[in-house]
Write a protein that holds these residues in place. Structure first.
Motif, PDB file in Angstrom:
ATOM      1  N   ARG A 178       2.628  -3.086  -1.206  1.00 16.24           N
ATOM      2  CA  ARG A 178       2.389  -4.441  -2.032  1.00 16.24           C
ATOM      3  C   ARG A 178       2.432  -4.147  -3.245  1.00 16.24           C
ATOM      4  O   ARG A 178       2.868  -4.946  -4.568  1.00 16.24           O
ATOM      5  CB  ARG A 178       0.810  -5.004  -1.616  1.00 16.24           C
ATOM      6  CG  ARG A 178       1.031  -5.669  -0.269  1.00 16.24           C
ATOM      7  CD  ARG A 178      -0.533  -6.141  -0.035  1.00 16.24           C
ATOM      8  NE  ARG A 178      -0.632  -6.936   1.204  1.00 16.24           N
ATOM      9  CZ  ARG A 178      -0.109  -8.345   1.468  1.00 16.24           C
ATOM     10  NH1 ARG A 178       0.577  -8.830   0.619  1.00 16.24           N
ATOM     11  NH2 ARG A 178      -0.277  -8.817   2.690  1.00 16.24           N
ATOM     12  N   THR A 181       6.799  -3.950  -4.601  1.00  9.79           N
ATOM     13  CA  THR A 181       7.138  -5.017  -4.190  1.00  9.79           C
ATOM     14  C   THR A 181       8.537  -4.610  -3.648  1.00  9.79           C
ATOM     15  O   THR A 181       9.105  -5.495  -2.658  1.00  9.79           O
ATOM     16  CB  THR A 181       7.249  -6.309  -4.882  1.00  9.79           C
ATOM     17  OG1 THR A 181       7.836  -6.085  -6.322  1.00  9.79           O
ATOM     18  CG2 THR A 181       5.682  -6.755  -5.227  1.00  9.79           C
ATOM     19  N   GLY A 184       8.600  -3.919  -0.016  1.00  9.30           N
ATOM     20  CA  GLY A 184       8.194  -4.969   1.053  1.00  9.30           C
ATOM     21  C   GLY A 184       9.028  -5.213   2.251  1.00  9.30           C
ATOM     22  O   GLY A 184       8.420  -5.446   3.302  1.00  9.30           O
ATOM     23  N   VAL A 190       3.712  -6.072   5.251  1.00 10.37           N
ATOM     24  CA  VAL A 190       4.323  -7.130   4.469  1.00 10.37           C
ATOM     25  C   VAL A 190       5.644  -8.014   5.100  1.00 10.37           C
ATOM     26  O   VAL A 190       5.502  -9.189   4.617  1.00 10.37           O
ATOM     27  CB  VAL A 190       4.891  -6.559   3.175  1.00 10.37           C
ATOM     28  CG1 VAL A 190       5.294  -7.547   2.091  1.00 10.37           C
ATOM     29  CG2 VAL A 190       3.518  -5.542   2.566  1.00 10.37           C
TER      30      VAL A 190
END
Length: 811
Positions: A178, A181, A184, A190
């Motif tokens: 997280r 990003t 992800g 995620v």
């Protein structure tokens, strides 16, 4: 450029010369005092411009390209057609080769190749030996195997960063994914168990990073190979038979063959580098395949795994082992001959081995990406002790190399040899340490960057943390050595102060006898101290072997301690010291934290320096000075090292000297400063006896004996230099006591006229004189041509090769 082409047409020999022109040309093997004479200037490290070398802003390129070329003053472009204008004075000509080491911005990438360059130097540092061919080959084999471990280490470090820290640890942790990003889509939490979130697919995608690194090294090595190693040197049969003065005796031919730098194939490593490149590229791809495939195979061998995938895992591991054996076999075979111009190329091997390794890598990526629903990433990626195994193998290879080097040195001991023959193993140890520090630095920085979240990542292998922790004690040793150097400089300065005062008193007495009525300046204490300090600093170069020996020994001991600590505890130094005394625990914690910080600072400086070198030409030239010294030798141990510029420069000089002397029958002085003197000597070794009889060698500020003779005794030791003295009748060497690089050649007059001149006076005048009304600077390693002795020595050399050329030597 039109004038350059016109001049080239006049100086190059024509296949069918005009008979009238032939009658005017001096007979082969003879020259006249007023005949054509040429001074071929070769600059040293760092390079310079042709207008500075020729002392004229108007220069023209005679031959060559944008990388390396020969220049003249515009007024001298057609000097051979106007010999009366010179009246016996040599035509100056400058060979500029600095762009071979400091060209475009891509040269900044060469900083990544520093460990490879250092281990390649270790190959050429073997002691001189006779009738020890098998031992010499064993020495080269051990260095090549050490170079192979450095390639595996570099690619393994890239795998550690991309596969373990990023794809396995960070993408497998919710908080880390997280926080970053861009990871992800690789995180199961995620991305809601997306297609790329399976551990094998994450590893397969991340494997593109070390694969691209290996491909980049492959590309750089192939490109420089086509530019440098593929430049064919002059074959010894290019001189016409009627130009040969007399056949050499059997003993002279045997002696020339023993000097490696005089062999026809020494500066033509096309075949060897191609073979090594194929092996190291394959090793890089196989390292990536092993990092990806063995992790999946270990998962499939667990109870309840699919039998088909388990069988595929065994087959993949078998293919990796077979290809790894082939790679080691290729590295063990040297695969070239220096006694002839080896024009062959092992095309099947060069193409087939990398191709097979790429095929295995693709299969490993597909195999790892197969769906395994029960596979989850936890802890570190399997294979944590890979770095420990590499470190152990490197240590054993360096120790074996030390034993072999000692045996070679004992066969022919020379007290001037650096570290009593152990310079090669010491430098190889430093190359391994550089590779380890670079690997640990990158892994540590990336781990700190990714781990700045709520999730406590396991981090890099504990060995890398141990290696970072030994940096502070290593720096303490370095500080101690610097303190010893400072004290030694102070002692030497006191000794040199007395010597300078004595020299000045003698000079002043002589001037009073020559000019009794003239007033002379008295002794200046400050001036004396500056001269003495410069001499003392210059003398520190001779202490370099001791520094390298101590540094490499400490590196070996600290590396062994780090490996032992990692294997014995399996924990980082700070964790391993918990429960011990407060002093030990505090020291371990401080060493680990300080080592990590120092590696981070070093990594940032490294990246900053590389980025600046990419954009700034002056910074590239500074890096080029490092390559000037480190890349003189062919790539015989590591194909990813920066290319050997001498494989282009030496043939350039050889061709220029041979074609000019054959076309004009004139006299030539090849004048080399600093590293240029090493190139000049190497080119002189490559000349045929007919050409060598018209060539004189003038070296100044030369490291031929002081550095190359001590560190590379097999090729520049007393016997090779004495052989060059016998082959080159006219050789003069100039040096100063204030020069930290140049020094005497130390050849006695048994082999002909004395080579070394008396040390040049520096500064040219101690105080203010009629010739020097302003204070003369301390020149040190620069501006040798400003000394009046330079022109005198050059004229003496020209006089010695004309009007009658030296006859053949008699044994």
């Amino acid at each position: 450029m039109d004038r350059a082409r016109e001049h080239t047409a006049h100086t190059e020999p024509r296949e069918h010369p005009d008979p009238a022109e032939t009658e005017k040309r001096p007979e082969s093997g003879r020259s006249t005092p007023d005949g054509p004479a040429l001074e071929l200037l070769v600059h040293g490290v760092g390079g310079t411009s042709p207008d500075r070398m020729l002392d004229d802003p108007r220069t023209v390129r005679i031959t060559g390209d944008d990388t390396a070329a020969v220049f003249r003053r515009i007024d001298d472009a057609d000097a051979e057609e106007r010999p009366a204008d010179r009246r016996g004075e040599p035509v100056p000509e400058a060979y500029v080769w600095c762009n071979l080491t400091s060209g475009d911005g891509s040269r900044a990438l060469w900083l990544l190749l520093l460990p490879f360059m250092v281990v390649n130097l270790a190959h050429w540092m073997r002691p001189g030996a006779r009738d020890r061919r098998r031992t010499v080959r064993l020495y080269g084999l051990l260095v090549r195997l050490t170079g192979l471990t450095l390639t595996v280490l570099l690619v393994a470090a890239a795998c550690e960063v991309a596969l373990d820290l990023t794809a396995w640890q960070c993408a497998g942790a919710r908080g880390c994914a997280r926080a970053h990003t861009w990871l992800g889509f690789l995180s199961p939490a995620v991305s809601d168990d997306g297609w790329w979130s399976l551990p094998g697919r994450r590893l397969a995608l991340a494997a593109l990073v070390p694969t691209a690194l290996t491909g980049l090294l492959w590309y750089l090595s192939h490109r420089t190979w086509s530019e440098y190693e593929s430049q064919r040197p002059m074959e010894h049969g290019v001189t016409r038979p009627q130009d040969e003065k007399a056949p050499r005796t059997a003993s002279e031919a045997e002696e020339t063959a023993r000097v490696a730098l005089g062999r026809p194939g020494f500066w033509y490593g096309r075949r060897l580098v191609a073979r090594l490149r194929a092996a190291h590229v394959a090793a890089g791809f196989l390292t990536v395949a092993a990092a990806v495939g063995t992790s999946a195979a270990r998962q499939d061998r667990r109870a309840g795994g699919p039998a088909v995938l388990e069988l595929l895992g065994w087959l993949l591991n078998a293919a990796l082992v077979v290809l790894a054996v082939v790679v080691v076999w290729v590295v063990c075979r040297r695969g070239r001959s220096e006694r002839r111009l080896d024009k062959r190329l092992d095309e099947r091997l060069v193409r087939g081995l990398p191709g097979a390794s790429i095929a295995v890598l693709v299969l490993a990526l597909v195999y790892a990406g197969w769906s395994r629903p029960g596979w989850r990433s936890a802890g570190r990626l399997p294979g944590d002790m890979t770095f420990g195994g590499i470190t152990l193998v490197q240590g054993l290879l360096v120790l074996a190399l030390g034993v072999v080097a000692h045996l070679l040195y004992r066969s022919r001991p020379d007290p001037r040899t650096a570290l009593y023959g152990l310079a090669g193993p010491s430098v190889a140890m430093l190359a391994c340490a550089l590779g380890g520090v670079m690997s640990a630095g990158v892994a540590q920085r990336v781990a700190d960057w990714l781990g700045g979240t709520d999730d406590a990542l396991p981090g890099p292998p504990v060995l890398l943390t141990w290696q970072a922790s030994v940096i502070p004690p290593f720096l303490l040793v370095v500080l101690g050595l610097l303190g010893w150097l400072a004290r030694r400089t102070w002692v030497l300065r006191r000794t040199e102060t007395a010597a300078v005062e004595q020299e000045y008193d003698l000079t002043r007495e002589r001037q009073r006898e020559e000019r009794p009525g003239e007033e002379h300046e008295s002794l200046d204490a400050g001036r004396t101290r500056r001269i003495a300090r410069t001499r003392a600093m210059a003398a520190l170069t001779d202490r370099a072997p001791r520094l390298v020996g101590i540094t490499s020994t400490v590196t070996l001991l600290l590396g062994a301690g780090a490996l032992t600590g990692a294997l014995a505890t399996g924990e980082t130094p700070a964790r391993a010291a918990l429960g011990s005394s407060g002093f030990v625990a505090g020291a371990a914690q401080a060493a680990q934290a300080l080592g990590s910080w120092l590696i981070g600072v070093g990594f940032l400086l490294f990246v900053t320096w590389g980025r600046r070198a990419y954009k700034d030409a002056s910074a590239r030239r500074t890096i080029g000075i490092l390559w000037d010294v480190g890349t003189f030798w062919p790539r015989a141990a590591h194909p990813f090292a920066p290319p050997c510029y001498a494989e282009r420069a030496v043939p350039d000089l050889t061709w220029r000297m041979a074609t000019w002397t054959r076309a004009t029958g004139g006299r030539l002085v090849i004048s080399g400063h600093s590293q240029g003197s090493v190139l000049a000597a190497a080119a002189a070794w490559q000349l045929t006896p007919a050409v060598r009889g018209r060539v004189a060698l003038l070296t100044y500020g030369s490291p031929l004996e002081r550095l190359y003779g001590r560190w590379f005794p097999a090729h520049f030791g007393p016997e090779p230099l004495a052989s060059l003295h016998r082959e080159i009748d006219c050789w003069r060497n100039l040096y100063r006591l204030t020069d930290p690089i140049g020094g005497p050649v130390r050849l006695t007059s048994r082999n002909g006229p004395q080579v070394d001149a008396e040390p040049l006076t520096d500064p040219l005048a101690y105080g203010r004189t009629g010739a020097h009304p302003l204070p003369a600077p301390i020149l040190g390693h620069s501006d040798y041509q400003a000394d009046p002795a330079f022109a005198h020595e050059r004229q003496e050399l020209l006089a010695r090769i004309g009007p009658e050329l030296p006859g053949p030597r008699r044994s």
